[in-house]
Every structure is written in structure tokens, then in C-alpha cells.
Write an enzyme that holds these catalytic residues in place. Structure first.
Site, PDB file in Angstrom:
ATOM      1  N   GLU A   1       8.570  -3.972  -0.130  1.00  0.00           N
ATOM      2  CA  GLU A   1       8.563  -2.534  -0.411  1.00  0.00           C
ATOM      3  C   GLU A   1       9.877  -1.902   0.041  1.00  0.00           C
ATOM      4  OE1 GLU A   1       5.170  -0.895   1.583  1.00  0.00           O
ATOM      5  OE2 GLU A   1       3.737  -2.050   0.399  1.00  0.00           O
TER       6      GLU A   1
ATOM      7  N   ARG B   1      -2.845  -4.679   2.461  1.00  0.00           N
ATOM      8  CA  ARG B   1      -1.549  -5.316   2.656  1.00  0.00           C
ATOM      9  C   ARG B   1      -1.180  -6.095   1.404  1.00  0.00           C
ATOM     10  NH1 ARG B   1      -1.224  -2.113   6.003  1.00  0.00           N
ATOM     11  NH2 ARG B   1      -0.769  -2.309   8.240  1.00  0.00           N
TER      12      ARG B   1
ATOM     13  N   HIS C   1       2.777   2.997  -1.354  1.00  0.00           N
ATOM     14  CA  HIS C   1       2.234   2.920   0.001  1.00  0.00           C
ATOM     15  C   HIS C   1       1.871   4.326   0.487  1.00  0.00           C
ATOM     16  CE1 HIS C   1       2.165  -0.059   3.551  1.00  0.00           C
ATOM     17  NE2 HIS C   1       1.294   0.917   3.789  1.00  0.00           N
TER      18      HIS C   1
END
Length: 314
Positions: free
Chosen positions: A257, A228, A276
Site C-alpha cells: 500500500e 490485512r 485502507h
């Protein structure tokens, strides 16, 4: 009226979902929707992490809903309390991308140690020299894992197979795995050539890798984060990379993001950023579909699904 499952996630393989349900003897309709549905007959709602705005009033318009499922490990996009109040089981996806994330972390570690990124950039800029960014030997590297869940365990086995020394630390961690040495946080910072963090983002872990932690790391070491973005103080990371205290870092997650074009994170040197992507492979779509289908089967047949977040009566 045929009962229906509505999928709010275009990544889920609907064919696998239908096949798994059919094999279990469950005769329901399966459909994709780009909008939050309403009406009778919808018994399960499978919700992707990009879905926003789902709240209690939507649940009120789904009188037959029995399962509200996040098709991701995170479930903060679901109205868990409202669903629980209405007797709806809430689940999240579990253990669906362990191999992918462990592979991505290992690939990041190997790329950092072997200077793949800077050597490639140098060649494209017309320089042909190995000594400018000297690669390091993999065997003998000390890899520190903070957190030792399924992903960290999978990474540990991969690293050990390459001859790395593996350390593990974490809250309440008393035993690791064969060949893994359990140490405290301060020691893992001091001894690791590469530190990889593998804990969820909580009030306790937010900003875990801060200026103090970075200053305690071995000079010339590396940081990897596939967990994270909020675990790392990126301003402090930028300072550590610019000063040369850290040789490099690789992150698959960011505090925001995607980053905006003027995000200072994009200007940090020696920082590899992937979008990601650690969780992804084409196989994950089918894995998520099968797990989702089996959870529907479990709820409809009075059994316990996996990844329960909230259940009627809890």
C-alpha cells in the site's frame, strides 16, 4: 523543566489529548513533531503508523521516556524489545475503530449484493438496465465470518438485523453469539454467499484465502477483506473473478500500500478497492487521543494502561 508528551501523528486531536490529561490532574506539555525527538523531559512518545526508522538509538536519547505508544492497532513500527530493555512501557491502540470497520465491511457487502458499483458504471457508460447486473435480496443472504473478534461481532449484529444468516468460523472458536452458527472453515467456504475475513495476519493466516479456498467457495459468491492484505492470494483472487467463479470482491487492504500504477491488482475485474479507509471517521481522532491520554495517566500513576504490548519486568 516541564515534562512533555510528543506526538508523532498528525491525526491525533491534541486538544482532546490536553483536555483529558488536564481532567486527570496531569500537568505536562503536549506537542506535535514531524521528526523523532530527543532530549530530557519527554515522558511519552505517541507514534503513528507512518513513522519509520524509530529504533534503539532514539530511545537512548530519551532518558525520561516512560511510555512508547502506537496510535494504531499495529505496532511493528516500534522497537518493542529495545523499549522493554530500557524499562519503557509499550502500548498499542485497541478497540478505537470497531464501529467504523464493521460499518465499512457492511457497506461493502451491501454494495456487492446490490450491484451498486457495476450498475453505476453502466449508467455512466450510457446503459440503463437492471438485468445486466441484477441486484440480490439482502435478507436470507448467508454471511460467513472467519474470525469472531469485536469487529466481526459488531458486523454480525448488523447483518442479523437485516435478516442475514450469519456463520462464524475460526481457530479455537467454540461459541459465537445468539443467532450465529459456528462452523468449520470448509463449511463456511461452501455455504457462504459472502465471506468476510476478520483475523490478524500471522504465519498461519498468511495466504489463508488461496486458490484452494476460492475454488471451495460457492459459485457466484463474494469476498470481503477489511483486515490485512496478506490474508488473500490476490493472483488467485484475480483468476477466480476473471473466470466468474466469484461474482465480486471488495478489499480495503492490499499486500503493498499504496499500489503502484502498474500493480496487477488494479486490473482485476469486479474488484472494489478502498484505500485502507475502513478504520476512519472524524470521531476516531478524539477516541485515539483520549485513549492515549488515559494510558499516559495510568503509567504516571502506577496503574495498568490498555493495549499493553510490553511492560517493565515482563
Amino acid at each position: 523543566m516541564t515534562d512533555r508528551i510528543v506526538v508523532l501523528d498528525d491525526f491525533i486531536d491534541l486538544g482532546t489529548l490536553r483536555e483529558t490529561l488536564g481532567a486527570a490532574g496531569i500537568d505536562v506539555g503536549v506537542e506535535f513533531s514531524s521528526e523523532i525527538p530527543s532530549g530530557a523531559g519527554i515522558i511519552a512518545l505517541l507514534v503513528g503508523p507512518e513513522t519509520v526508522g524509530l529504533d534503539a538509538h532514539h530511545l537512548d536519547s530519551l532518558p525520561d521516556l516512560r511510555l512508547l505508544a502506537a496510535t494504531s492497532a499495529g505496532f511493528d513500527h516500534l522497537p518493542v524489545g529495545a523499549a522493554n530493555d530500557r524499562g519503557v512501557t509499550v502500548t498499542r491502540a485497541v478497540d478505537y475503530c470497531t464501529e467504523e470497520v464493521a460499518d465499512h465491511a457492511l457497506a461493502s457487502i451491501l454494495s456487492l449484493l446490490r450491484s451498486i458499483g457495476p450498475l453505476d458504471a453502466a449508467v455512466h457508460q450510457g446503459r440503463w438496465s437492471v438485468v445486466e447486473y441484477p441486484p440480490r435480496r439482502i435478507a436470507g443472504t448467508v454471511l460467513g465470518l472467519y474470525g469472531f473478534g469485536l469487529i466481526a461481532q459488531a458486523l454480525a449484529s448488523r447483518a442479523a438485523a437485516l435478516g442475514m444468516t450469519v456463520l462464524a468460523a475460526g481457530r479455537s472458536l467454540s461459541a459465537g453469539a445468539p443467532g450465529v452458527e459456528v462452523v468449520e472453515w470448509d463449511e463456511i467456504l461452501r455455504r457462504s454467499d459472502v465471506l468476510s475475513v476478520h483475523v490478524p495476519l500471522t504465519a498461519e493466516t498468511a495466504g489463508l484465502v488461496n486458490a484452494q479456498a476460492l475454488a471451495s467457495m460457492k459459485p457466484g459468491s463474494f469476498l470481503v477483506n477489511v483486515s490485512r492484505g496478506g490474508l488473500v492470494d490476490h493472483e488467485a483472487l484475480g483468476s477466480a473473478l476473471r473466470s466468474g467463479r466469484l461474482a465480486g470482491a471488495a478489499v480495503d487492504v492490499l499486500p503493498a500500500e499504496p499500489p503502484t500504477a502498474d500493480d496487477p491488482i488494479l486490473q482485476i475485474p469486479n474488484l472494489t478497492i478502498t484505500p485502507h479507509a475502513a478504520w476512519y471517521s472524524s470521531a476516531v481522532s478524539g477516541t485515539l487521543a483520549r485513549q492515549s491520554a488515559l494510558n499516559v495517566v495510568a503509567v504516571l500513576t502506577g496503574k495498568s494502561p490498555v493495549g499493553v504490548v510490553a511492560a517493565p519486568g515482563s
